[in-house]
Motif scaffolding. Structure first.
Motif, PDB file in Angstrom:
ATOM      1  N   UNK A  14       9.985  25.664  24.328  1.00 44.11           N
ATOM      2  CA  UNK A  14      11.364  25.281  24.041  1.00 44.11           C
ATOM      3  C   UNK A  14      11.669  25.395  22.542  1.00 44.11           C
ATOM      4  N   UNK A  15      10.775  24.899  21.709  1.00 47.31           N
ATOM      5  CA  UNK A  15      10.964  24.992  20.256  1.00 47.31           C
ATOM      6  C   UNK A  15      10.919  26.443  19.815  1.00 47.31           C
ATOM      7  N   UNK A  16      10.080  27.248  20.439  1.00 44.71           N
ATOM      8  CA  UNK A  16      10.005  28.671  20.114  1.00 44.71           C
ATOM      9  C   UNK A  16      11.319  29.369  20.428  1.00 44.71           C
ATOM     10  N   UNK A  21      16.484  31.843  18.579  1.00 42.14           N
ATOM     11  CA  UNK A  21      17.951  31.839  18.538  1.00 42.14           C
ATOM     12  C   UNK A  21      18.440  31.674  17.103  1.00 42.14           C
ATOM     13  N   UNK A  22      17.775  30.802  16.345  1.00 46.57           N
ATOM     14  CA  UNK A  22      18.139  30.594  14.938  1.00 46.57           C
ATOM     15  C   UNK A  22      17.919  31.872  14.120  1.00 46.57           C
ATOM     16  N   UNK A  33      20.043  45.486  12.092  1.00 49.70           N
ATOM     17  CA  UNK A  33      19.684  45.974  13.414  1.00 49.70           C
ATOM     18  C   UNK A  33      18.322  45.404  13.810  1.00 49.70           C
ATOM     19  N   UNK A  34      18.219  44.970  15.081  1.00 48.46           N
ATOM     20  CA  UNK A  34      16.987  44.341  15.553  1.00 48.46           C
ATOM     21  C   UNK A  34      16.687  44.795  16.978  1.00 48.46           C
ATOM     22  N   UNK A  35      15.406  44.981  17.277  1.00 47.84           N
ATOM     23  CA  UNK A  35      14.938  45.213  18.645  1.00 47.84           C
ATOM     24  C   UNK A  35      14.230  43.949  19.100  1.00 47.84           C
ATOM     25  N   UNK A  36      14.645  43.416  20.213  1.00 49.62           N
ATOM     26  CA  UNK A  36      13.990  42.222  20.723  1.00 49.62           C
ATOM     27  C   UNK A  36      14.992  41.141  20.985  1.00 49.62           C
ATOM     28  N   UNK A  37      14.589  39.990  21.276  1.00 44.61           N
ATOM     29  CA  UNK A  37      13.234  39.440  21.315  1.00 44.61           C
ATOM     30  C   UNK A  37      12.446  39.890  22.543  1.00 44.61           C
ATOM     31  N   UNK A  38      11.191  40.209  22.337  1.00 46.79           N
ATOM     32  CA  UNK A  38      10.286  40.635  23.392  1.00 46.79           C
ATOM     33  C   UNK A  38       9.259  39.524  23.583  1.00 46.79           C
ATOM     34  N   UNK A  39       9.192  38.958  24.772  1.00 47.12           N
ATOM     35  CA  UNK A  39       8.211  37.903  25.024  1.00 47.12           C
ATOM     36  C   UNK A  39       6.856  38.532  25.301  1.00 47.12           C
TER      37      UNK A  39
END
Length: 98
Positions: A14-16, A21-22, A33-39
């Motif tokens: 949850x904190x992750x 998001x932050x 530009x960003x790729x992800x987030x990838x878990x």
């Protein structure tokens, strides 16, 4: 302008997610530009200890520790831009150049 790989780790999922998001909000304000987030797969570590050190060797107790990970790739960023993000101390942030 450089490209970076960001690997984020925490024991609490949850904190992750709140930290990701932050980070994504900060990146979107900077128009980066960003790729992800990838878990990435969650690692599970199991520690087994003896309950009684002397007589009862078969009596054991197990503790589990889960490590959650998320991966981001960020493009065309100034080098000092990513260090300004304020995250909880539980979250570990590893930044490497591509």
């Amino acid at each position: 302008m450089l490209n970076y790989k960001i690997k984020i780790k925490a024991f609490d999922g949850y904190i992750l997610n709140l930290s990701v998001i932050k980070i994504m909000n900060y990146i979107s304000k900077q128009n980066i530009k960003v790729n992800g987030p990838i878990t990435l797969p969650t690692k599970k570590k199991i520690y087994t200890i003896l309950r009684s050190p002397h007589v009862h060797k078969k009596s054991r107790e197990q503790f589990k520790l889960y490590i959650h990970k998320i991966f981001l790739v960020v493009y065309n960023v100034k080098s000092n831009c990513l260090n300004k993000i304020d995250l909880p101390s539980v979250v570990k942030l590893k930044i490497t150049k591509c």
